[in-house]
Scaffold this motif. Structure first.
Motif, mmCIF file in Angstrom:
data_model
loop_
_atom_site.group_PDB
_atom_site.id
_atom_site.type_symbol
_atom_site.label_atom_id
_atom_site.label_comp_id
_atom_site.label_asym_id
_atom_site.label_seq_id
_atom_site.Cartn_x
_atom_site.Cartn_y
_atom_site.Cartn_z
ATOM 1 N N LEU A 1079 22.292 9.070 51.910
ATOM 2 C CA LEU A 1079 23.274 9.403 50.773
ATOM 3 C C LEU A 1079 24.603 9.571 51.199
ATOM 4 C CD1 LEU A 1079 23.457 9.861 47.675
ATOM 5 C CD2 LEU A 1079 22.633 12.412 48.139
ATOM 6 N N LEU A 1080 25.689 8.931 50.656
ATOM 7 C CA LEU A 1080 26.911 9.212 50.755
ATOM 8 C C LEU A 1080 27.576 9.839 49.749
ATOM 9 C CD1 LEU A 1080 27.708 5.635 52.274
ATOM 10 C CD2 LEU A 1080 26.924 7.920 53.518
ATOM 11 N N SER A 1081 28.638 10.698 49.994
ATOM 12 C CA SER A 1081 29.470 11.400 48.820
ATOM 13 C C SER A 1081 30.957 11.160 48.972
ATOM 14 C CB SER A 1081 29.171 13.002 48.692
ATOM 15 O OG SER A 1081 27.626 13.119 48.597
ATOM 16 N N ALA A 1082 31.494 11.058 47.933
ATOM 17 C CA ALA A 1082 32.997 11.296 47.597
ATOM 18 C C ALA A 1082 33.446 12.182 46.523
ATOM 19 C CB ALA A 1082 33.722 9.906 47.475
ATOM 20 N N LYS A 1086 28.561 9.369 44.200
ATOM 21 C CA LYS A 1086 27.348 9.215 45.220
ATOM 22 C C LYS A 1086 27.054 7.930 45.519
ATOM 23 C CE LYS A 1086 26.921 13.758 45.279
ATOM 24 N NZ LYS A 1086 27.187 14.396 46.520
ATOM 25 N N TYR A 1087 26.571 7.578 46.622
ATOM 26 C CA TYR A 1087 26.474 6.107 46.846
ATOM 27 C C TYR A 1087 25.038 6.298 47.817
ATOM 28 C CZ TYR A 1087 31.192 5.413 45.918
ATOM 29 O OH TYR A 1087 32.498 5.260 45.188
ATOM 30 N N ASP A 1115 19.625 6.724 31.786
ATOM 31 C CA ASP A 1115 20.836 7.339 31.975
ATOM 32 C C ASP A 1115 21.367 7.202 33.367
ATOM 33 O OD1 ASP A 1115 20.682 8.304 29.342
ATOM 34 O OD2 ASP A 1115 19.698 10.192 30.008
ATOM 35 N N LEU A 1116 20.624 6.591 34.326
ATOM 36 C CA LEU A 1116 20.976 6.241 35.498
ATOM 37 C C LEU A 1116 21.595 4.872 35.906
ATOM 38 C CD1 LEU A 1116 21.338 7.424 38.262
ATOM 39 C CD2 LEU A 1116 19.062 6.852 38.922
ATOM 40 N N GLN A 1117 22.574 4.463 36.377
ATOM 41 C CA GLN A 1117 22.751 3.271 36.777
ATOM 42 C C GLN A 1117 22.954 2.982 38.391
ATOM 43 O OE1 GLN A 1117 25.970 1.816 34.487
ATOM 44 N NE2 GLN A 1117 25.751 -0.366 35.200
ATOM 45 N N LEU A 1118 22.505 2.013 39.048
ATOM 46 C CA LEU A 1118 22.627 1.750 40.169
ATOM 47 C C LEU A 1118 23.528 0.435 40.412
ATOM 48 C CD1 LEU A 1118 19.189 2.132 41.771
ATOM 49 C CD2 LEU A 1118 21.198 3.737 42.096
ATOM 50 N N PHE A 1137 22.932 -2.281 53.201
ATOM 51 C CA PHE A 1137 23.386 -2.644 51.570
ATOM 52 C C PHE A 1137 23.763 -1.294 51.039
ATOM 53 C CE2 PHE A 1137 20.252 -5.396 53.151
ATOM 54 C CZ PHE A 1137 20.614 -6.694 52.604
ATOM 55 N N VAL A 1138 24.783 -1.141 49.889
ATOM 56 C CA VAL A 1138 25.131 0.029 49.429
ATOM 57 C C VAL A 1138 25.117 -0.154 47.680
ATOM 58 C CG1 VAL A 1138 27.127 1.724 49.296
ATOM 59 C CG2 VAL A 1138 26.595 0.276 51.278
ATOM 60 N N TRP A 1139 24.755 0.941 47.091
ATOM 61 C CA TRP A 1139 24.757 1.055 45.734
ATOM 62 C C TRP A 1139 25.585 2.395 45.343
ATOM 63 C CZ3 TRP A 1139 20.864 -1.241 48.398
ATOM 64 C CH2 TRP A 1139 20.670 -2.679 48.063
ATOM 65 N N GLU A 1140 26.133 2.316 44.267
ATOM 66 C CA GLU A 1140 26.635 3.583 43.369
ATOM 67 C C GLU A 1140 25.825 4.065 42.601
ATOM 68 O OE1 GLU A 1140 31.142 5.275 41.662
ATOM 69 O OE2 GLU A 1140 30.809 3.053 42.232
ATOM 70 N N LEU A 1141 25.942 5.352 42.378
ATOM 71 C CA LEU A 1141 25.003 6.161 41.480
ATOM 72 C C LEU A 1141 25.797 6.461 40.391
ATOM 73 C CD1 LEU A 1141 22.540 8.356 43.638
ATOM 74 C CD2 LEU A 1141 21.941 6.019 42.464
ATOM 75 N N LYS A 1142 25.577 6.199 39.145
ATOM 76 C CA LYS A 1142 26.265 6.511 37.908
ATOM 77 C C LYS A 1142 25.420 7.041 36.822
ATOM 78 C CE LYS A 1142 30.365 3.349 38.442
ATOM 79 N NZ LYS A 1142 31.211 2.147 38.043
#
Length: 1387
Positions: A1079-1082, A1086-1087, A1115-1118, A1137-1142
Motif C-alpha cells: 500500500l502506497l500513500s501520497a 492511496k495506491y 463507492d470504491l473505484q480502482l 502493477f499499480v492501481w489508485e484507490l478512489k
C-alpha cells in the motif's frame, strides 16, 4: 762433562713403547736400546725412574697442556703431573684439528690408558723409541740446547766438596718449575689458541747438531740455545767468557740460528769469597751491551737460585716466564716454516722429476712430530692426505693421465704376506718407500699400519676395521688400474691375511664385551675373509670331489712360498693369520673346517645385527660348497632362505641364479613336485637363455606325459609361472544377462613357455551365490555397476614373482632399518614389503574348488606369447557368478591360478515388470503443457496384443496427446528394436494407452503431455492454501528462505496389465509465479501495488491484468495505472502493477482484492488450448491516513543559511486529518466531556549521523482526536557536515498504558528498549510536560512483566496511517568560516 748413564747405576727397565708396544698416550722416558743412535740413547727415561743428578743430554720432551685462564693446577699444590694424557681432536672434513673447548678445573694426572679431560691437549716430544729405533738418526726433537761453562762446572764441583755442581742442583727445580704455569700457544691459519704447559730436557751444545744450509728437516736440529754463566769477575769476563760467548754466537749466526738466551747466575757465596769483584750488574750490563744491544730481553739474571727467599723466587719467576716465551716462539716459528716448505714441495708435484716417495718422507716427518707431541689426530691427518694424494694419482692413471713416478709401484707382486700391524712402524717397508723400491701393496700396507697405530692411540679401533675394509677393496681395484702383475690367488692370500691381522689387532686392544657389542664394525672383514678363503679353496682344488691334483698342489706351494717366513712377533702365537692360512691350505679336511667355521661365524654375526640379506648371501655360498661336497640336504636350507629373501626384496637375477641351484638340489633329493614347480618358474624366466628355458620346459612335459599307475594322482603347480592372465572380455559388455540369455567370456593368456604346449583342458571354476533379493535387481541397476566396455585387465606379473608389488589388494609396506648395535647409528635403511608366505612360494597341498559350475575348453595348443580362449555359456538360474580359479591341465600336471583378482563376476537376473513415469524437464510447471516420459520394463512378462495402461483422469490435470505419438521398443542392452504408433483412447474418467507387442526383458518408452489446471473458483495458490493449509505454510516458509517456487502434488492411478494392483504415481507441479502487494500513500491518496515475480527458468508473456474488489462496493473505484499492451517477464525477474484507490464515502476498515493476469510461454506458438490466468487474492487493512507529519529546520536568527557547528531550530508539526473513527478506539483513547484525546510518542532519529540532536529527542504528547488538530514540537539540532543534508527521521507511535492487555506489534527496526523506557510522574496534557528518552531497540512487551514500576508500551501505526511529507527533503548547510577542511556530504 757428565755421561748420560752412570755405570754404577743400573738402567731402569724399558717402558712399553721402547719394546714396540703402544703406550696409550703415556709419557715415555725409558732408555732406548743399544741399537739406537747415541743421540737417541743419550737421555730418555721413564717417569717412574728417579731424576738424574745431572744435566741429561739427549732427547727429552716438551709437554703442552691447555688450561683455562686463571686456572690453578696441581703443580701449584706441589703435585705437578709429569705426564698428561692426550685428548681426542675433532677434524672437520678437509679442515684442521679443532680441539674441543677446555673444561674448567685442574689438570688431571696422566697414566697408562687414562683418557684426558675435554680440551686438554698434551704434546709430547722426546723418546719415541719405537719410531726411531732403526732410523740411525740423531733426533734432537724440541729440545733446549745448552752451552755450558766448563770452568763453572769445575768450580761447582770444587766448591761443593763432593756435592753436585750448581747446574745439577738447578736442574730438578728448573724441570719442575718450567711446566707449572700455562702459556697461550697461538698457531697460524686461524687455528684456535691453546693454553699449554711446557716441559723440556737439555742436551750439550755441539756444532754438528746445528742445521746445515738447505736442510729443511724438523727432527734433526735444536730450537733454543742457552748459554749459562756464573761469571762475576770483570777480568774473567774479558779474558774468557766474552770470547766464549762471541764464538758461541758466531757459530749460531753461521747457521742462521737466532733463537738464543744468555743466563747469568748470581751467587751470594761467591760474593763473600771475592770481596774485590764489582757488583754483578756490571757484568750483566756488559753482556747486554756487547751482545744484546737490540735484544735486551735475551739476557736474563737468575739471582741465587738455590736459596729459599722471596728475591730468589722472583728471579726464578722472571727467568721461567722468559724461557717459556722464547721456547714457545721458537717452536711455533720452526713448525710453521717446516709446514710452508712442505706445502711448497707439494705444489711442485706437476713438475717433471717430482717424486712421491720423497714428498712422502717429508710429510711423514711432520706426522712424526705431531705423534711425538701426542697430537695423534694431526698426525693422522698427514697420513690421510698422503693416502688421498696417492689415490688420486692412481685414478688419474686409470683415466690415461699417469705420472712417471707411478711406474715404481707397477712392479709385479712377489710377496703377499698381508698387513703388519703388530708394531707401530714397519721399518722394512719404510726403507723400501724411501729407496723407491716399494710395490703398491708395500706402500698401502705401510700407510695403513701407520694409520692403524694412530687410530689405536686415539682409542678408535672400530674405525680401523672400517678403513681396512675400504683399503682391501681399493687395493684390488688399484692393482687392476695400474695393470700390476699378480699371481693367481696371491691377492686372495693377501686379503685373507690382512683381514685376520686387523681383527686380531682389534681384539688385542679391546675386551670381549666391546668386541661383541661392535660386531657390526668387524663383520665385513669376517665376510671378506670367508669369501677369499673360498676362492683359495676353489683355486687350489680343495673343494672338488677328487681333491687337489698335481697342478693344484704346485699352485698351493707357490702361494705359500709368496707368504715368506712367519714374522717373529707372531711366531709364538698359535692362532696367527699365517698359521691359519697355511693350515687351511694344507688339506681338504682342514680347509673345510676353517671355511665352515668362518662361514657360520659370519652368518651368526650378520643375523645378530639384523643384516639378514648379507647373512643369506653368505649362506648361499655355503650352499654351493655343500653341493660340491654332495650334501644337498644341507644346501637346500640355505638356498630356500636366500630365495625367500630375494623374492621379498625383488632381486630378479639373484632369484634366477638361486632357483637354478635349488632345482639341482631338489633333483638330487628326489623332490618331484618341488622340482617341477622350480622348473616351471625357470622355464618362464627371461633372465635365462633360450636353451636353458627349453630344457626346463621339456622336463615338465616329460613328466606330464608319463603313464602313471594311479591315473587320479595329479601334480598341482601355480599358474603364474606357466601363463599369465592378461585380460578378460565379456559379451555382452556389461556382464549382465537375463535368465536364458547367452554369455561369452574371452580370456587372453600370455604363455611363459618357450615352446608350444598341448593343453588337455582349460577350465574356469565359477562360484554361484544368491544374495538376499538379488534376483529382484533390474538390468538397469546391474548395468550401472559394471564396466562399460566389458574388458577387465589384470596386473602385469614378473616371471618368478607370483604376487608382485602392484597387484595385491592389501600389501603392507614397512620401513627397514639396520642399526649398529654399539652406537645405534644408522647403517642402512630401506622399505620392505610385508606379505604372507603365499606371495613367495606356492603353498603345499593346493586343492581345486569343487562345484557344479565349471566353464571348460578342451584340446588347445598354447603358443609362446598371447593366446585367446573363448568360453560360451547360457544363463539358467538367476544370481551372481564369480570367477574364482583358472586351471590348465597338461597330462598329470595342472597349473592353477588360485585366485582371480581383481574380482570378476557376471550376473543373471529375473526381473519383474516395472512402470516408471518421470518428467522430461527438471520440474513440471503448472498452467502450461509439460512432457512426461513413460518407461515400461517388461522383465519376464511378454507384452501381448491388447495390453493397455489405464490412467484415471483428473479435472485439474488433463492428459494431452497427439496422433503422431510413437512408442519405441529397446532391448535390455539399450539397442533400438522397433517403433510403432501409440493408440490412446480417452473417456470421462479413464485414459487407455494401448501398449505395443514386446518380448520379455525389453523396454518400451513413449512420451505424453500433461497440464495442471487450477480450480475455477479459486486460484491455484489459494486452493492449495484452503485444502492443505499446513503444506502451504511449510511451502511458504521454504519460499521465503530459498526463494523457490510453491509446489502442488497431483496423484495419478494407473492399472497395469501384469498386475492386479493399481500403481499410484505422484507428479509434482511448480507454480511459476509469486505475487505480493503493498500500500502506497501520497497524503490522503492511496495506491495499491502488486509485484509479480517469475521464479522459473522460462520467460512468459503477460496480458489482461486486472484488480477487483471482492465486496463489489460501488463507492470504491480502482483506477489502473498500467499499460494495456502485453509485457514479457523474464526468468528470475519481477513486474509491478499499480492501481489508485478512489472512494466517495467512508469505507470499511479492510478491503478484499483479487488480482489476475493471463500468461503464456513467450517462445511458444499460438496454442489452441486456452490457459487459465494466474490469480492472487489479498486483503488491505487500516489504509486511511490519520496523521500528517511535517518537519522544518530554520537557521539561527540573523543567518541566511545553516552552518556547521551552529545550533538550528527544528520544528515538527503533527496534524490530525480525520475525526474519531473505529481505529482510534483503543487503550490510548481518553474521553472527557465529549472531548477525546490520545497519547502519542514521537522520536527524532538521525541514522546517517548528519545531525546532533540537542536536548531531548523524544517525548509523549496528548493529541486531540479531531480533524485539523495540530501539535508542534520544537528542538535544537546541530549540522555536523556541510552540503545538502537530509532531514532527520521523525517516528510516531501509539503510547499505551501499562495495563493494556493487547500485545505490541513492533517491526524489526524498533528502537526502544523497555528497560530504558521511563514515565515522567508529572505527565499531563501538555506536550512538553513529559518526555521519554530511549537508545537501542524495542523489546516485546509480551516477554514478561518488569520488576519494580510497571512500564508503558508502544504500538506502531499500520502502513499508510501516518504520512510524513518531509521524507527525503534536504536543506543546504554551509561550512563555518573557521573551518580549514571542507567536508561535503552528498546523498
Amino acid at each position: 762433562m757428565t755421561k748420560a748413564n752412570s755405570p754404577e747405576q743400573p738402567p731402569p727397565p724399558l717402558c712399553p713403547r721402547a719394546q714396540g708396544q703402544p703406550s696409550h698416550g703415556t709419557a715415555c722416558r725409558a732408555p732406548l736400546p743399544a741399537s739406537c743412535p747415541a743421540g737417541l740413547r743419550a737421555g730418555g727415561r721413564c717417569p717412574q725412574s728417579p731424576p738424574e743428578p745431572y744435566v741429561n743430554p739427549g732427547i727429552n720432551k716438551v709437554r703442552f697442556t691447555p688450561l683455562t685462564p686463571g686456572q690453578r693446577t696441581e703443580a701449584d699444590r706441589g703435585a705437578l703431573s709429569r705426564s698428561r694424557p692426550p685428548s681426542t681432536l675433532a677434524f672437520p672434513p678437509g679442515g684442521r684439528a679443532r680441539p674441543s673447548p677446555a673444561r674448567p678445573g685442574p689438570a688431571r694426572r696422566g697414566g697408562a690408558g687414562r683418557q684426558a679431560e675435554d680440551g686438554q691437549i698434551v704434546l709430547v716430544a722426546g723418546n719415541q723409541n719405537s719410531i726411531y729405533e732403526k732410523t740411525g738418526k740423531r733426533c734432537q726433537m724440541l729440545c733446549l740446547l745448552f752451552k755450558y761453562d766448563e770452568r763453572l762446572l769445575g768450580r761447582y764441583a770444587l766448591a761443593s766438596a763432593g756435592d753436585q755442581n750448581l747446574f745439577t742442583s738447578l736442574y730438578p727445580t728448573l724441570s719442575q718449575q718450567l711446566p707449572r704455569e700455562p702459556m697461550e700457544w697461538r698457531r697460524s691459519y686461524g687455528r684456535a689458541p691453546k693454553m699449554i704447559h711446557l716441559e723440556s730436557n737439555f742436551v750439550q751444545f755441539k756444532e754438528e747438531l746445528l742445521p746445515k744450509e738447505g736442510n729443511k728437516a724438523l727432527l734433526t736440529f735444536p730450537f733454543l740455545h742457552i748459554y749459562w754463566t756464573e761469571c762475576c769477575d770483570t777480568e774473567v769476563y774479558k779474558t774468557t767468557v766474552k770470547d766464549d760467548i762471541t764464538k758461541w754466537q758466531n757459530v749460531l749466526k753461521a747457521h742462521n740460528s737466532v733463537d738464543w738466551l744468555i743466563v747469568v747466575v748470581e751467587s751470594d757465596a761467591k760474593k763473600k769469597n771475592k770481596t774485590n769483584i764489582l757488583p754483578r750488574t756490571s757484568i750483566v750490563d756488559k753482556i747486554r751491551n756487547d751482545f744484546c744491544n737490540k735484544q735486551s730481553d735475551r739476557c736474563v739474571v737468575l739471582s741465587d737460585p738455590l736459596k729459599d727467599s722471596s728475591r730468589s723466587q722472583e728471579s726464578w719467576n722472571a727467568f721461567l716466564t722468559k724461557l717459556r716465551t722464547l721456547l714457545l716462539m721458537s717452536f711455533t716459528k720452526n713448525l710453521g716454516k717446516f709446514e710452508d716448505d712442505m706445502r711448497t714441495l707439494r705444489e711442485k708435484r706437476t713438475e717433471p722429476g717430482w717424486s712421491f716417495c720423497e714428498y712422502f718422507m717429508v710429510q711423514e716427518e711432520l706426522a712424526f712430530v705431531f705423534e711425538m707431541l701426542q697430537q695423534f689426530e694431526d698426525a693422522l691427518v698427514q697420513y690421510d692426505e698422503l693416502d688421498a694424494l696417492f689415490s688420486q694419482y692412481v685414478v688419474n692413471f686409470g683415466a690415461g693421465d699417469g705420472a712417471n713416478w707411478l711406474t715404481f709401484f707397477c712392479q709385479p707382486v712377489r710377496s703377499w704376506n698381508g698387513l703388519i700391524l703388530r708394531k707401530p712402524i714397519d721399518m722394512e717397508k719404510r726403507e723400501l718407500i724411501q729407496n723407491q723400491e716399494a710395490t703398491l701393496l708395500d706402500l698401502r700396507s705401510y700407510l695403513f699400519s701407520r694409520q692403524c697405530t694412530l687410530l689405536i692411540f686415539l682409542q678408535r679401533p672400530w674405525e680401523v676395521s672400517q678403513r681396512a675394509l675400504e683399503l682391501l677393496h681399493n687395493c684390488v681395484q688399484e692393482l687392476k688400474l695400474l695393470e700390476v702383475s699378480v699371481p693367481p690367488g696371491a691377492l686372495d692370500c693377501w686379503v685373507f691375511l690382512s683381514c685376520l691381522e686387523v681383527l686380531q689387532r682389534i681384539e688385542g686392544c679391546c675386551d670381549r664385551a666391546q668386541i661383541d657389542a661392535n660386531v657390526s664394525h668387524t663383520v665385513g672383514l669376517w665376510s671378506y675373509a670367508t669369501e677369499k678363503l673360498k676362492s683359495l679353496g676353489y683355486l687350489c682344488g680343495l673343494v672338488s670331489e677328487k681333491g687337489p691334483n698335481s697342478e693344484d698342489l704346485n699352485r698351493t706351494v707357490d702361494l705359500l712360498a709368496g707368504l715368506g717366513a712367519e714374522r717373529p712377533e707372531t711366531a709364538n702365537a698359535s692362532q696367527s693369520p699365517y698359521k691359519k692360512l697355511k693350515e687351511a691350505l694344507s688339506s681338504v679336511e682342514a680347509f673345510e673346517k676353517h671355511y665352515l667355521d668362518l662361514s657360520h661365524a659370519t652368518i651368526e654375526m650378520y643375523t645378530n645385527i639384523g643384516r639378514i640379506r648379507s647373512a643369506k648371501l653368505v649362506g648361499k655360498d655355503l650352499a654351493e660348497f655343500y653341493m660340491r661336497k654332495k650334501g644337498p640336504q644341507k644346501a637346500e636350507v640355505y638356498l630356500q632362505g636366500a630365495l625367500k629373501t630375494y623374492l621379498a626384496e625383488g632381486w630378479a637375477l639373484l632369484v634366477t641364479h638361486t632357483r637354478k641351484q635349488l632345482a639341482e638340489c631338489q633333483k638330487h633329493l628326489g623332490q618331484i613336485e618341488n622340482y617341477l614347480q622350480t622348473s616351471s618358474l625357470l622355464a618362464g624366466d627371461n633372465h635365462l637363455t633360450e636353451d636353458e628355458r627349453k630344457s626346463f620346459c621339456q622336463e615338465i612335459l616329460d613328466f606330464a606325459n608319463q603313464q602313471a599307475e594311479n591315473q587320479g594322482q595329479k601334480v598341482i603347480l601355480p599358474m603364474h609361472s606357466f601363463a599369465q592372465l592378461k585380460t578378460l572380455h565379456f559379451d555382452p559388455a556389461n556382464a549382465v544377462v537375463h535368465v536364458g540369455g547367452k554369455l561369452s567370456i574371452e580370456l587372453t593368456l600370455l604363455s611363459q613357455m618357450p615352446i608350444p604346449v598341448q593343453v588337455d583342458q582349460i577350465a574356469i571354476h565359477v562360484h554361484f551365490s544368491i544374495e538376499k533379493n538379488s534376483y529382484r535387481k533390474t538390468a538397469e541397476w546391474l548395468t550401472k555397476h559394471k564396466t562399460s566396455n566389458g574388458v577387465i585387465s589384470f596386473p602385469n606379473e614378473v616371471t618368478g614373482f607370483p604376487l608382485s608389488r602392484n597387484n595385491l589388494p592389501a600389501l603392507e609396506l614397512y620401513e627397514m632399518y639396520e642399526r649398529s648395535p654399539s652406537d645405534n647409528s644408522l647403517n642402512t635403511a630401506g622399505i620392505r614389503r610385508q606379505e604372507s608366505s603365499s606371495s613367495l612360494d606356492m603353498p603345499s597341498g593346493v586343492t581345486l574348488e569343487d562345484g557344479a559350475h565349471v566353464l571348460k575348453c578342451n584340446n588347445l595348443t598354447l603358443e609362446p606369447g598371447v593366446n585367446k580362449i573363448t568360453f560360451n555359456t547360457q544363463a539358467k538360474e538367476p544370481g551372481t557368478y564369480t570367477l574364482r580359479q583358472l586351471c590348465t591341465s597338461v597330462g598329470k600336471v595342472q597349473f592353477v591360478l588360485l585366485h582371480i583378482y581383481p574380482i570378476v563376476q557376471y550376473d543373471v537376473y529375473s526381473q519383474e515388470p516395472q512402470l516408471k513415469v518421470e518428467p522430461m524437464t527438471d520440474s513440471l510447471l503448472a498452467g502450461i503443457p509439460q512432457k512426461v516420459k513413460f518407461t515400461v520394463t517388461t522383465g519376464h512378462y511378454t507384452m501381448k496384443n491388447g495390453d493397455t495402461l489405464q490412467l484415471s483422469n483428473a479435472d485439474a490435470m488433463p492428459i494431452l496427446y497427439h496422433l503422431e505419438s510413437k512408442a519405441v521398443i529397446y532391448s535390455n542392452t539399450r539397442e533400438k528394436i522397433s517403433e510403432s504408433s501409440l493408440r490412446i483412447q480417452s473417456s470421462e474418467k479413464i485414459t487407455s494407452i494401448s501398449l505395443p507387442v514386446a518380448p520379455a526383458y525389453h523396454v518400451i518408452e513413449f512420451e505424453l503431455e500433461v497440464m495442471y489446471l487450477p480450480s475455477a473458483t479459486e486460484s491455484a495458490v489459494e486452493k492449495e492454501n484452503t485444502t492443505n493449509k499446513e503444506v502451504h505454510r511449510k511451502n511458504k516458509e521454504k519460499q521465503k528462505q530459498d526463494n523457490c517456487m510453491a509446489t502442488v502434488d497431483q496423484k495419478v492411478t494407473i492399472d497395469c496389465p501384469w498386475s492386479i494392483y493399481s500403481t499410484i504415481i505422484a507428479l509434482t507441479f511448480c507454480i511459476p509465479f509469486n505475487a505480493k502487494h503493498s500500500l502506497l500513500s501520497a497524503g490522503k491518496r492511496k495506491y495499491v501495488q502488486v509485484c509479480v515475480q517469475n521464479l522459473s527458468e522460462l520467460c512468459f508473456q503477460l496480458s489482461d491484468n486486472s484488480l477487483k474488489n471482492c465486496a463489489d462496493c460501488t463507492d470504491l473505484q480502482l483506477v489502473p495505472l498500467n499499460p494495456e499492451s502485453q509485457q514479457v517477464i523474464y526468468s528470475k525477474q519481477s513486474i509491478f502493477f499499480v492501481w489508485e484507490l478512489k472512494w466517495t464515502k467512508e469505507l470499511p476498515l479492510s478491503l478484499q482484492c483479487l488480482f489476475s493476469v493471463s500468461f503464456c510461454p513467450a517462445t511458444s506458438e499460438e496454442q489452441s488450448l486456452t490457459l487459465k490466468p494466474f490469480t492472487y487474492e489479498f486483503q488491505v487493512e487500516n489504509f486511511f491516513t490519520l496523521y500528517h507529519v511535517k518537519t522544518e529546520i530554520f537557521p539561527p536568527l540573523g543567518a541566511e543559511y545553516c552552518k556547521t557547528g551552529s545550533l538550528c531550530s527544528l520544528e515538527v508539526s503533527i496534524t490530525r486529518l480525520v475525526d474519531l473513527s473505529e481505529v482510534d478506539r483503543d487503550e490510548a483513547l481518553t474521553e472527557s466531556d465529549g472531548y477525546c484525546t490520545t497519547k502519542l510518542m514521537y522520536e527524532v532519529v538521525d541514522n546517517s549521523s548528519n545531525w546532533a540532536v540537542c536536548g531531548k529527542s523524544s517525548g509523549v504528547i496528548s493529541m486531540p482526536v479531531a480533524a485539523r488538530a495540530t501539535h508542534k514540537v520544537h528542538m535544537e539540532v546541530m549540522p555536523l557536515f556541510a552540503g545538502y543534508l537530509p532531514f532527520p527521521d521523525v517516528r510516531l507511535f501509539k503510547y499505551l498504558p501499562h495495563h493494556s492487555a493487547h500485545s505490541m506489534q513492533l517491526d524489526a527496526d524498533s528502537w526502544i528498549e523497555n528497560d530504558n523506557l521511563s514515565v515522567d510522574k508529572n505527565v499531563d496534557d501538555q506536550a512538553d510536560s513529559s518526555s521519554i528518552r530511549s537508545r537501542g531497540s524495542l523489546h516485546s512487551a509480551a516477554s514478561g512483566e518488569h520488576k519494580g514500576l510497571p512500564m508503558p508500551r508502544l504500538q506502531s501505526f499500520s502502513s499508510g496511517q501516518v504520512f510524513n511529507c518531509s521524507t527525503a527533503m534536504q536543506i543546504l548547510v554551509i561550512p563555518s568560516k573557521d573551518d580549514h577542511v571542507l567536508e561535503v556530504n552528498i546523498t
